[in-house]
Design a protein around this motif. Sequence first.
Motif, PDB file in Angstrom:
ATOM      1  N   SER A  31      56.766  89.521 -55.590  1.00 47.90           N
ATOM      2  CA  SER A  31      56.857  88.526 -54.523  1.00 47.90           C
ATOM      3  C   SER A  31      58.290  88.005 -54.488  1.00 47.90           C
ATOM      4  CB  SER A  31      55.881  87.358 -54.762  1.00 47.90           C
ATOM      5  OG  SER A  31      56.243  86.653 -55.937  1.00 47.90           O
ATOM      6  N   VAL A  32      58.604  87.218 -53.457  1.00 47.57           N
ATOM      7  CA  VAL A  32      59.889  86.530 -53.405  1.00 47.57           C
ATOM      8  C   VAL A  32      59.682  85.217 -52.662  1.00 47.57           C
ATOM      9  CG1 VAL A  32      60.617  87.679 -51.273  1.00 47.57           C
ATOM     10  CG2 VAL A  32      62.336  86.722 -52.816  1.00 47.57           C
ATOM     11  N   SER A  33      60.283  84.167 -53.182  1.00 50.37           N
ATOM     12  CA  SER A  33      60.156  82.854 -52.557  1.00 50.37           C
ATOM     13  C   SER A  33      61.519  82.194 -52.448  1.00 50.37           C
ATOM     14  CB  SER A  33      59.230  81.951 -53.392  1.00 50.37           C
ATOM     15  OG  SER A  33      59.879  81.559 -54.591  1.00 50.37           O
ATOM     16  N   SER A  34      61.561  81.123 -51.677  1.00 52.27           N
ATOM     17  CA  SER A  34      62.803  80.377 -51.532  1.00 52.27           C
ATOM     18  C   SER A  34      63.266  79.824 -52.877  1.00 52.27           C
ATOM     19  CB  SER A  34      62.592  79.230 -50.540  1.00 52.27           C
ATOM     20  OG  SER A  34      63.770  78.476 -50.370  1.00 52.27           O
ATOM     21  N   LEU A  35      62.312  79.458 -53.728  1.00 49.04           N
ATOM     22  CA  LEU A  35      62.676  78.946 -55.056  1.00 49.04           C
ATOM     23  C   LEU A  35      63.368  80.005 -55.894  1.00 49.04           C
ATOM     24  CD1 LEU A  35      59.518  76.817 -55.978  1.00 49.04           C
ATOM     25  CD2 LEU A  35      61.786  75.983 -55.302  1.00 49.04           C
ATOM     26  N   ASP A  36      62.995  81.280 -55.702  1.00 48.91           N
ATOM     27  CA  ASP A  36      63.644  82.350 -56.444  1.00 48.91           C
ATOM     28  C   ASP A  36      65.114  82.493 -56.070  1.00 48.91           C
ATOM     29  OD1 ASP A  36      61.251  83.080 -57.728  1.00 48.91           O
ATOM     30  OD2 ASP A  36      60.686  84.440 -56.093  1.00 48.91           O
ATOM     31  N   LEU A  37      65.439  82.153 -54.812  1.00 46.56           N
ATOM     32  CA  LEU A  37      66.786  82.342 -54.301  1.00 46.56           C
ATOM     33  C   LEU A  37      67.698  81.136 -54.535  1.00 46.56           C
ATOM     34  CD1 LEU A  37      65.597  84.010 -51.038  1.00 46.56           C
ATOM     35  CD2 LEU A  37      67.032  85.144 -52.728  1.00 46.56           C
ATOM     36  N   GLU A  38      67.120  79.975 -54.769  1.00 49.85           N
ATOM     37  CA  GLU A  38      67.917  78.762 -54.947  1.00 49.85           C
ATOM     38  C   GLU A  38      68.948  78.886 -56.066  1.00 49.85           C
ATOM     39  OE1 GLU A  38      69.687  75.160 -54.681  1.00 49.85           O
ATOM     40  OE2 GLU A  38      68.445  76.203 -53.202  1.00 49.85           O
ATOM     41  N   TRP A 304      69.622  90.439 -62.344  1.00 47.29           N
ATOM     42  CA  TRP A 304      69.095  89.105 -62.070  1.00 47.29           C
ATOM     43  C   TRP A 304      67.592  89.188 -61.831  1.00 47.29           C
ATOM     44  CZ3 TRP A 304      72.094  84.647 -61.966  1.00 47.29           C
ATOM     45  CH2 TRP A 304      71.438  83.486 -61.569  1.00 47.29           C
ATOM     46  N   TYR A 305      66.839  88.442 -62.664  1.00 50.25           N
ATOM     47  CA  TYR A 305      65.379  88.431 -62.565  1.00 50.25           C
ATOM     48  C   TYR A 305      64.924  87.212 -61.764  1.00 50.25           C
ATOM     49  CZ  TYR A 305      65.535  91.818 -66.385  1.00 50.25           C
ATOM     50  OH  TYR A 305      65.794  92.922 -67.163  1.00 50.25           O
ATOM     51  N   PRO A 306      64.289  87.395 -60.616  1.00 53.68           N
ATOM     52  CA  PRO A 306      63.817  86.234 -59.859  1.00 53.68           C
ATOM     53  C   PRO A 306      62.801  85.442 -60.667  1.00 53.68           C
ATOM     54  CG  PRO A 306      62.884  88.276 -58.988  1.00 53.68           C
ATOM     55  CD  PRO A 306      63.928  88.677 -59.970  1.00 53.68           C
ATOM     56  N   GLY A 307      62.987  84.128 -60.650  1.00 49.21           N
ATOM     57  CA  GLY A 307      62.017  83.245 -61.299  1.00 49.21           C
ATOM     58  C   GLY A 307      62.134  83.161 -62.806  1.00 49.21           C
TER      59      GLY A 307
END
Length: 339
Positions: A31-38, A304-307
């Motif tokens: 998945s990907v969320s805005s929090l992952d990108l912040e 880079w690992y999201p989250g």
Amino acid sequence: MTPVQTAVRTSVGPPPTDGRMRGVSWVGSDSVSSLDLEPLTQAGVTWIAQTPFGWQPGAAVPEVQLHTGSGNRHYWGESDQGLLLTAARAQQRGIRTLLKPHLWLRGEGGTWPGDVKMTSDADWQAWFASYSTFILHYAEVAETGHLDGFCIGTELAQTVSHEAEWRHLIGQIRRVYHGPLTYAANWSGEFEQVKFWDALDFIGVQAYFPLSKIDQPTKATLLAAWQPPLRRLEALHKQYRKPIVFTEVGYKTTPDAAIEPWVWPDRLAVLTPPDEATQAACYAALFETFWPRPWFKGLFVWKWYPGLQPDGPARRHLDFTPQHKPAEQVMAQWFLKGK
């Protein structure tokens, strides 16, 4: 091409004034969320590289298998849908995307794309036909999603002598995708063997140059070790008059990070103490050497690992990621310059 959802280009802010790619290699997940990108925004990141995979049964087998879905062996983030949605959400934050397909080798004959080598002219023709189907699919994905850059191949060292085939393929790709193109050449000499740099928009280098023969080198030692590769890269820039981007560069969080930077840490060594100081010194020497050079147009940190949280898995702590380590602070300090 498998039907994919078209990513809608949203308003993307102006690039940094120096035009550099401030990138990280994004790990596709489920998945990907805005929090992952912040965290990327906070660190000054302006680009991500997304990496879908093709599969080859063996180094001498002229068959590249294309997998566009998210089956058992594939994260959603590496599927067509995942690539496009991730890119669209990154665009909303002013972050651009380099689509950078890789090959995985299975079976005998090698484990690294640089081992790909056919045994006859007929097999070479078949391999390029199969690889063209693979890479043109992702060129269509990049065009569909209005992605900002496309890498036509990664570390296929024994294929680049087939200059005519690569030039033909580049022409095919340009008819499909209308953004900038590069190729990601290995540090170990391949980047000087590629003869078709003139047909691309920038020179891509997988910059895992060995910089030390000992553990825990000082930054001064690392700066000195960078000088021979620096001269070779500058000469290549002058030859082709193309900017250079490190399509991958990174260091483990281990004392030997600068000896063989391409080697993965022992994933069983979860109790091994990390060496964040050596990783940070490697980052500092990297940026101090290359960021002031006007022909150097950026880099993509591996990876880079999201989250990922500060108390995440121990093996990530020895891993290449700079997240939640002093190396991230070094990266952010340089990335935020000139923005």
